[in-house]
Enzyme design. Sequence first.
Site, PDB file in Angstrom:
ATOM      1  N   GLU A 127      36.483  38.080  46.631  1.00 11.28           N
ATOM      2  CA  GLU A 127      36.518  39.441  46.092  1.00 11.28           C
ATOM      3  C   GLU A 127      36.152  39.470  44.613  1.00 11.28           C
ATOM      4  OE1 GLU A 127      40.294  39.189  48.778  1.00 11.28           O
ATOM      5  OE2 GLU A 127      38.980  37.805  47.712  1.00 11.28           O
TER       6      GLU A 127
ATOM      7  N   CYS B 140      44.851  38.906  47.817  1.00 10.57           N
ATOM      8  CA  CYS B 140      46.024  38.449  47.067  1.00 10.57           C
ATOM      9  C   CYS B 140      46.288  39.407  45.901  1.00 10.57           C
ATOM     10  CB  CYS B 140      45.783  37.034  46.547  1.00 10.57           C
ATOM     11  SG  CYS B 140      44.544  36.928  45.230  1.00 10.57           S
TER      12      CYS B 140
END
Length: 148
Positions: free
Chosen positions: A54, A82
Site C-alpha cells: 500500500e 496494518c
Amino acid sequence: MTAASLMDLALKTAEKAGKAGEVPVGCVIARGNEVIATAGNRTLTDRDPTAHAEILAIRQAAGIIGSERLTDCDLYVTLEPCTMCTAAISFARIRRLYYGAADPKGGAVDSGVRFFASPTCHHVPEIYSAVGESAAATLLREFFKARR
C-alpha cells in the site's frame, strides 16, 4: 474495470511478491477505470520495513498524479491494511478501500486498533471488505505453509 478485475490484478501482483520471497500482498490504485499504480510487498528486497504494498502504491500514485491527495482514487489490496498503511490511506484521502483477506493479528481496519474509528483519524474512506477474500487468504495460507 470492475472491482473484481482490479482485485484480480492486486492478486497477480501479490503472487509476484510471493515468488520473490516477500509476504504475498498486492495493491492497485485506480482512478475511474484507469490503473494508476500497482505494487507488491518489498520489505525484504528493499530492506525497508515500510515497503508494504500500500505504501509503495500510494507513493507511486502520488508521484504520477503530482499530489499527496488521492481524493478520487480507490485502493485495492489483498490483505486488510496494518496501522501504518491505514494511516497512509487516510492521509492520502483515498476515496474507497477494497481489501481481500482479514488480518486478525495485524489489520487495523476491522481488526486490531480499528484506525478509522479513532477520533484522531482525519479521513475515512468508503470500506469494502472481503473482496476476493478466498483467493487472497489461500495465497497467504499457502505461502506460510511452505515456509513452515
